[in-house]
Write a protein that holds these residues in place. Structure first.
Motif, mmCIF file in Angstrom:
data_model
loop_
_atom_site.group_PDB
_atom_site.id
_atom_site.type_symbol
_atom_site.label_atom_id
_atom_site.label_comp_id
_atom_site.label_asym_id
_atom_site.label_seq_id
_atom_site.Cartn_x
_atom_site.Cartn_y
_atom_site.Cartn_z
ATOM 1 N N LYS A 192 -4.330 -1.343 -1.883
ATOM 2 C CA LYS A 192 -4.741 0.034 -1.616
ATOM 3 C C LYS A 192 -4.423 0.355 -0.161
ATOM 4 C CE LYS A 192 -7.178 3.915 -2.247
ATOM 5 N NZ LYS A 192 -6.837 4.971 -3.217
ATOM 6 N N PHE A 193 -3.819 1.531 0.075
ATOM 7 C CA PHE A 193 -3.447 1.946 1.421
ATOM 8 C C PHE A 193 -4.364 3.062 1.902
ATOM 9 C CE2 PHE A 193 0.393 0.174 -0.428
ATOM 10 C CZ PHE A 193 0.839 -0.677 0.577
ATOM 11 N N ALA A 194 -4.680 3.028 3.195
ATOM 12 C CA ALA A 194 -5.452 4.080 3.847
ATOM 13 C C ALA A 194 -4.780 4.410 5.174
ATOM 14 C CB ALA A 194 -6.896 3.635 4.083
ATOM 15 N N TYR A 195 -4.918 5.646 5.611
ATOM 16 C CA TYR A 195 -4.176 6.101 6.775
ATOM 17 C C TYR A 195 -5.101 6.745 7.799
ATOM 18 C CZ TYR A 195 -0.481 5.535 3.318
ATOM 19 O OH TYR A 195 0.345 5.019 2.358
ATOM 20 N N GLY A 196 -4.688 6.703 9.088
ATOM 21 C CA GLY A 196 -5.455 7.316 10.162
ATOM 22 C C GLY A 196 -4.581 7.654 11.343
ATOM 23 N N LYS A 197 -5.030 8.611 12.144
ATOM 24 C CA LYS A 197 -4.258 9.009 13.311
ATOM 25 C C LYS A 197 -4.336 7.963 14.423
ATOM 26 C CE LYS A 197 -4.717 13.992 12.549
ATOM 27 N NZ LYS A 197 -5.180 15.289 13.111
#
Length: 383
Positions: free
Chosen positions: A39-44
């Protein structure tokens, strides 16, 4: 400034920087089917991405499934019907839900994924369906969709139920037109020679539903203590008669009115004679209202007989269910408390009783206001 960690312990996931400048976390999570996937998650920022990574790991530690790809409604709704609705709800409920899923939800909104389904999508669907069918159909489809998404929330496939955020269409209330007291008495007089006379008396005086009449057994009728037990109903589904709990699963014991006793005793005598004439052809099921061979009478035949008797008496034809409405009308007009009417008819909520019979309540209110006017009438001015 402390150096940011570039690697995490095994099983704790990883954080990498993308070419677009954002950070990406990758964690192996549990799937609804029991397998594991990335599972991938993203952030600045790295910190924002690390927070999301920790949230995913917390779900992994607690055994909470996190789908890597949201299912389409066209995939989720059939699964929901077969795995959740069919084992737990009545067959008639399953059939109704299945029809809305097959005819409206899947064709019109089934391509949407659970996670991407938004409030605007649901609202647009309801507007289109109301134009295509009716407001009542759109309102029922909204209820089916909301129920399905509630199950998806419980299985933690989505975090919110967007259907619950959309107000359903307002369907016009069906105008009730039960018989007047004189029409009811004319019908009962004309029904005395009909084989289902006792069934019609029960429908009018006790408000029994058609399925409750067909499913009534002699074990449920106590003529000595004058009590009738509503424990089941009989319905026809896909060509097969089956017994089920009463609507709302509300089993109830109701005192038998005096005018029901004689018709039921006469019917029991005719029932015994029919059993004797049938001999070996008789199929004992304990039902009160049967065919010549002991099988339960067909639900549709009860209404056909009801219509035939009404026409022979020169009365306007109404639904058999309207006789149930007439029962509540008579009870309410006689001053019976709505809560008592609710228990007699087996309504699940007092609001149903009050909403359906508002016209009777209004008449009672007019009478109360007239009494108040008389009590508060201004005295003549003194000389």
């Amino acid at each position: 400034m402390a150096q940011q960690r570039k690697r995490n312990p095994n099983g704790a996931g990883t954080i990498t920087k993308r070419k677009d400048g954002r950070y990406q976390a990758a964690v192996y999570v549990l799937q609804p089917d029991g397998t594991r996937a990335r599972k991938f998650a993203y952030g600045k920022t790295w910190a924002e991405c690390d927070t999301k990574r920790r949230e995913l790991l917390a779900k992994v530690d607690n055994g909470i499934p996190v789908p890597t790809r949201s299912a389409k409604l066209a995939e989720w709704l059939p699964y929901w019907l077969d795995s959740i609705i069919k084992p737990r709800r009545k067959p008639s409920t399953y059939d109704k839900y299945e029809a809305h899923v097959r005819l409206y939800l899947v064709p019109m909104i089934g391509a949407k994924r659970l996670e991407s389904l938004g409030v605007a999508d649901v609202r647009r669907f309801l507007v289109q369906l109301e134009r295509k069918a009716t407001a009542a159909t759109a309102k029922e489809s909204h209820r089916v969709l909301r129920t399905a998404l509630t199950s998806a929330c419980r299985e933690e496939l989505i975090t919110r139920n967007v259907a619950g955020l959309v107000e359903p269409p307002r369907a016009p209330s069906r105008k009730l037109s039960p018989w007047t007291l004189d029409e009811t008495l004319d019908f009962l007089a004309a029904a005395r020679k009909d084989p289902l006379d006792a069934a019609f008396v029960l429908a009018i005086t006790m408000g029994l539903r058609r399925g409750e009449i067909v499913g009534l057994r002699w074990a449920d009728v106590d003529l000595e203590q004058r009590v009738l037990y509503v424990r089941q109903q009989t319905q026809r589904r896909r060509g097969v008669l089956y017994d089920d709990d009463p609507k709302g699963r509300r089993r109830r014991a109701v005192p038998l009115p005096a005018m029901c006793i004689a018709p039921l005793r006469w019917h029991r005598m005719r029932h015994a004679n029919a059993k004797e004439r049938a001999g070996e052809k008789w199929q004992e099921g304990g039902y009160v209202f049967t065919t010549r061979t002991g099988r339960p009478v067909e639900p549709r035949n009860v209404y056909r007989s009801f219509t035939r008797v009404a026409q022979s008496a020169g009365l306007r034809v109404i639904r058999l269910h309207d006789a149930r409405h007439g029962c509540a009308t008579i009870l309410t007009a006689a001053g019976v408390a709505p809560r008592v009417v609710m228990e007699i008819l087996g309504h699940s909520q007092i609001s149903i009783t009050m909403d359906v019979y508002t016209h009777v309540v209004q008449d009672t209110q007019r009478e109360a206001i007239s009494r108040m006017d008389r009590l508060l009438k201004r005295r003549p001015d003194r000389d």
